[in-house]
Motif scaffolding. Structure first.
Motif, PDB file in Angstrom:
ATOM      1  N   LYS A  67       0.825  -1.214   0.000  1.00 42.04           N
ATOM      2  CA  LYS A  67       0.000   0.000   0.000  1.00 42.04           C
ATOM      3  C   LYS A  67       0.855   1.258   0.000  1.00 42.04           C
ATOM      4  O   LYS A  67       0.409   2.316  -0.445  1.00 42.04           O
ATOM      5  N   CYS A  70       2.813   0.744  -4.873  1.00 37.73           N
ATOM      6  CA  CYS A  70       2.525  -0.503  -5.574  1.00 37.73           C
ATOM      7  C   CYS A  70       2.517  -0.299  -7.078  1.00 37.73           C
ATOM      8  O   CYS A  70       1.822   0.574  -7.605  1.00 37.73           O
ATOM      9  N   GLU A  92      -4.298  -4.433  -5.660  1.00 44.95           N
ATOM     10  CA  GLU A  92      -2.921  -4.761  -5.283  1.00 44.95           C
ATOM     11  C   GLU A  92      -2.637  -6.235  -5.512  1.00 44.95           C
ATOM     12  O   GLU A  92      -1.546  -6.616  -5.967  1.00 44.95           O
ATOM     13  N   TYR A 391       3.360   6.430  -0.214  1.00 43.19           N
ATOM     14  CA  TYR A 391       2.082   7.133  -0.008  1.00 43.19           C
ATOM     15  C   TYR A 391       1.972   8.420  -0.812  1.00 43.19           C
ATOM     16  O   TYR A 391       1.353   9.385  -0.383  1.00 43.19           O
ATOM     17  N   SER A 394       0.751   5.991  -4.590  1.00 42.80           N
ATOM     18  CA  SER A 394      -0.320   5.072  -4.180  1.00 42.80           C
ATOM     19  C   SER A 394      -1.580   5.816  -3.745  1.00 42.80           C
ATOM     20  O   SER A 394      -2.675   5.239  -3.750  1.00 42.80           O
TER      21      SER A 394
END
Length: 432
Positions: A67, A70, A92, A391, A394
């Motif tokens: 997460k 990816c 995912e 982050y 994603s």
């Protein structure tokens, strides 16, 4: 000099990542642009793997929390480095399968997996399904029965640990959407139900106490609590849980002041706690799993932008407008997350200006940061925002119908495209 080891300076004073000149990358691929140092990612994978092998006598597994970042290429890298994979959605999981990741080394998480996702996990032969609640357990048992197979499961447990982090990324306390509570007896009831089901094989338990954690003590405490629960289960049911997933959440250096714990030091101290607690409770040491994500991908990435306008409001602030923003990095808008930034062509010079970096979205909260220190900056400059490997991509979106950036990997100083830049046609692809 820089917050990440993969960054440096060229002879011309330009910022480099993995030995590649960021100005050259911006010119070749355009901006906004995500750039990841593959060598740094692999080094981080190896540090974790070496450490868990050392302190748990080879009875452990590092699973990359996809997460955080990816795509097919990062799945290939994780597989090549001998890691497992943590996935939280059909998307995912499908990405991992398309990258030929070994399904038996996948842990499928999520607090509200759909019937379709659970069926997909069973049909793919996913190694472990991390069950969040009793409803999911019952659905999974029914699905497994219909397929005439057993589902290997973990339970996600809320250990009640204060991880000293942002409220939005604290997940181990009782008031959380994730997992089963210990205090109410919910977790023990779930275990008893699981071991009574013919099509469920309870392999282990899992916890995750939060993200961007700089202290070791919460991890030690979580290990003690989880091992205590394993002992309780053994005493009350005779069933000894074989595996323990202690999650992730290890902090990284986003700004100079951050002081993350060295991976090896974390592993050593938690391993001592695990061994001592197992001896005290009279249980065997379980197979240990950990789930680093941010700490593998985060430091290895930067985002390159081109500056548009520089707007000075006297005695108020200076806005530096970039060609990206919250669509490729929503973390400041969500968490007020801190970052460092550099003018790529003058990366070695002092950062003497204080600016607010503003994105291009029609949204007043579209900022990368406020009060950020940077070199003298002007329209047309390439700006690098550091430690954006996790982050960012994603969590990216097409808000304002802005296409998502490309992703470039650098290995041994050589660059290659791993995710294409979205086009305007991509943005309208599903419109009817």
């Amino acid at each position: 000099m820089f917050i990440s080891d993969c960054l440096g300076l060229s002879d011309a004073g330009h910022l480099t990542i993995g030995g590649a000149d960021t100005l050259m990358l911006a010119e070749k691929y355009g901006t906004p642009l995500y750039v990841m140092d593959e060598d740094n990612i692999r080094e981080n994978c190896r540090l974790y793997k070496k450490s868990i092998d050392k302190y748990y006598d080879g009875r452990g597994l590092v699973t990359y929390a996809s997460k955080a970042f990816c795509c097919k290429e990062i799945c290939r890298v994780a597989a090549d480095e001998g890691l497992g994979l943590d996935v939280v959605s059909a998307g995912e999981l499908y990405t991992a399968r398309q990258a030929d990741f070994p399904m038996e080394k996948i842990f499928f998480h999520g607090n509200n997996k759909t019937i379709e996702e659970l069926s997909m996990a069973l049909s793919y032969g996913v190694g472990r399904i991390v069950v969040d609640n009793l409803t999911e357990l019952e659905i999974l048992n029914t699905l497994a029965r219909s397929l005439n197979r057993k589902a290997n499961v973990f339970f996600r447990i809320k250990p009640g640990i204060d991880a000293h982090t942002h409220d939005f990324v604290r997940t181990g306390q009782i008031d959380s959407k994730f997992g089963l509570a210990l205090e109410t007896g919910e977790a023990l009831a779930a275990v008893k139900e699981a071991i009574s089901f013919e099509n469920i094989c309870l392999k282990g338990i899992h916890c995750h106490i939060g993200s961007q954690i700089f202290d070791i003590e919460p991890f030690e405490h979580a290990a003690q609590v989880m091992l205590g629960f394993i002992a309780q289960v053994k005493t009350e049911t005779g069933y000894e849980i074989e595996e323990l997933n202690l999650g992730g959440g290890f902090g990284i250096k986003y700004i100079t002041e951050h002081d993350p714990v060295e991976y090896d030091r974390y592993m050593q101290r938690v391993a001592v706690t695990v061994d001592d607690t197992c001896k005290e409770l009279g249980i065997r040491r379980p197979f240990i799993v950990i789930e680093p994500g941010r700490s593998i991908a985060g430091p290895a990435g930067i985002t390159l932008y081109t500056v548009g306008a520089v707007k000075e409001i006297p005695h108020v602030r200076t806005y530096v407008s970039i060609d990206g923003g919250m669509t490729d990095n929503p973390r400041y808008a969500l968490y007020h997350s801190e970052y460092e930034c550099l003018v790529a062509s003058r990366a070695g010079e002092p950062r003497e200006k204080t600016v607010t970096i503003a994105g291009k979205c029609c949204e007043s909260g579209d900022l990368i940061g406020e009060g950020m220190r940077i070199q003298e900056v002007k329209p047309g400059d390439v700006v690098a925002v550091l430690a954006t490997g996790a982050y960012n991509y994603s969590m990216s979106s097409n808000y304002n119908r802005i296409p998502k950036p490309a992703i470039v990997f650098v290995k041994g100083g050589k660059d290659r495209l791993v995710v294409k830049r979205e086009t305007l046609e991509d943005v309208i692809r599903n419109d009817l």
